[in-house]
Design an enzyme around this catalytic site. Structure first.
Site, short mmCIF file in Angstrom:
data_model
loop_
_atom_site.label_atom_id
_atom_site.label_comp_id
_atom_site.label_asym_id
_atom_site.label_seq_id
_atom_site.Cartn_x
_atom_site.Cartn_y
_atom_site.Cartn_z
N ASP A 35 -38.17 -55.12 9.50
CA ASP A 35 -37.65 -53.75 9.67
C ASP A 35 -38.67 -52.72 9.17
O ASP A 35 -38.47 -51.52 9.32
CB ASP A 35 -36.29 -53.58 8.98
CG ASP A 35 -36.34 -53.78 7.48
OD1 ASP A 35 -37.39 -54.22 6.97
OD2 ASP A 35 -35.32 -53.51 6.82
N ASP A 38 -35.55 -59.40 11.14
CA ASP A 38 -34.89 -58.80 9.98
C ASP A 38 -33.52 -58.22 10.35
O ASP A 38 -33.38 -57.57 11.39
CB ASP A 38 -35.74 -57.62 9.48
CG ASP A 38 -36.43 -57.93 8.17
OD1 ASP A 38 -36.02 -58.87 7.47
OD2 ASP A 38 -37.40 -57.20 7.86
N LYS A 45 -33.66 -62.72 8.73
CA LYS A 45 -33.97 -62.53 7.30
C LYS A 45 -33.10 -61.40 6.77
O LYS A 45 -32.83 -60.43 7.51
CB LYS A 45 -35.45 -62.17 7.12
CG LYS A 45 -35.81 -61.84 5.66
CD LYS A 45 -37.31 -61.77 5.44
CE LYS A 45 -37.96 -60.47 5.80
NZ LYS A 45 -37.40 -59.27 5.10
N GLU A 61 -32.16 -59.14 2.92
CA GLU A 61 -32.62 -58.84 1.56
C GLU A 61 -31.49 -59.04 0.54
O GLU A 61 -30.34 -58.73 0.84
CB GLU A 61 -33.12 -57.38 1.48
CG GLU A 61 -34.36 -57.15 2.31
CD GLU A 61 -34.90 -55.72 2.20
OE1 GLU A 61 -34.40 -54.93 1.35
OE2 GLU A 61 -35.82 -55.40 2.96
N GLU A 93 -41.38 -60.53 -2.58
CA GLU A 93 -42.17 -59.32 -2.33
C GLU A 93 -42.38 -58.53 -3.62
O GLU A 93 -41.44 -58.34 -4.41
CB GLU A 93 -41.49 -58.42 -1.29
CG GLU A 93 -42.29 -57.13 -1.08
CD GLU A 93 -41.88 -56.28 0.12
OE1 GLU A 93 -40.96 -56.69 0.88
OE2 GLU A 93 -42.49 -55.21 0.30
#
Ligand code: KIV
Length: 270
Positions: free
Chosen positions: A50, A89, A119, A121, A188
């Protein structure tokens, strides 16, 4: 004789998961068919991140990225590639509310793009959702540490783990998403020793970005490593300087148009 067209087999989710502790996993982001076709020759998986909201569409953060945009770019990357696993994402606001909502949107992404995994977060707080998705056939790559979709809560894009007291929380996040069934996990923007420690502790591959060389793989945003981003973060190594090359080419073109040097004899039909 078979009438089936010859098919190139894409890298699968279990193949990536089995790379834990093995040869480093190579990955990059890509958002278009033509760059993805180049990346496909070298990457084990390609992330339609993204980050495209900031890199391609000039947004200030990834928070405003809509689902349809991810699907549009996801389709382009799947069309342009044959070999790499494609991960798309899930954008902010499409999965956090409930596992049901996450399933609906993840299934839409997978059906419409043809990608192999999604994916999302978040660590411990997303574990229930990850489990729900995986049990229903949706492979999930997790993403912890600096999670850009939460940049408003974090107060910006802040490196995580600078204070050693916070390490247990990140380690707990990594364990929770692993136990929930994520097949790999992006680490990250976290201090190197923490990323290395998490990599040793969990049994799924870690994919580092601004993390550690000890991770099981690395990912970078393609435009960053090509030198197309006007600002280069510390963790990015520029393997090219496309920004300067594009500028030179555009200014040469403008000059030749103005002086009528272009189009030349070779570029017109007689
Ligand atoms: O959106 C993205 O490009 C990402 C990578 C930075 C891992 O999530």
């Amino acid at each position: 004789m078979s009438t089936q067209p010859q098919r190139v087999r894409r890298t699968t989710v279990p193949q990536i998961a089995r790379r834990k502790g093995g040869d480093p996993i190579v990955s990059l982001t890509s958002y278009h068919a033509h760059t993805a076709a180049i990346v496909d020759k070298y990457a084990d998986f390609i992330l339609v991140g993204d980050s495209l909201g900031m890199v391609m569409h000039g947004m200030e953060s990834t928070v405003g990225v809509p689902l349809d945009l991810m699907i549009m770019h996801g389709k382009a990357v799947v069309r342009g590639t044959k070999k790499a696993l494609i991960v798309v994402d899930m954008p902010f606001g499409t999965y956090e509310e409930s596992p049901n909502m996450a399933f609906r949107n993840a299934a839409k992404i997978m059906k419409e793009t043809g990608c192999g995994a999604v994916k999302l977060e978040g660590g411990k707080r997303m574990a229930e959702t990850i489990k729900f998705l995986v049990e229903r056939g949706i492979p999930v790559m997790a993403h912890i540490g600096l999670t850009p979709q939460s940049s408003h809560v974090m107060g910006g894009f802040k490196t995580q783990g600078r204070d050693e007291d916070s390490w247990p929380l990140h380690e707990e996040d990594a364990r929770a998403v692993t136990e929930a069934g994520a097949f790999a996990i992006v680490l990250e923007g976290m201090v190197e020793p923490l990323a290395a420690k998490i990599t040793r502790q969990i049994d799924i591959p870690t994919i580092g970005i601004g993390a550690s060389a000890q991770c099981d793989g690395q990912i970078l945003v393609l435009e960053d490593m090509l030198g197309l981003n006007p600002w280069t973060p510390k963790f990015v190594k520029e393997y090219g300087s496309l920004g300067a090359m594009i500028e030179q080419a555009v200014s040469d073109y403008a000059e030749e148009v103005k002086t009528r040097a272009f189009p030349g004899e070779d570029h017109v039909y007689r």
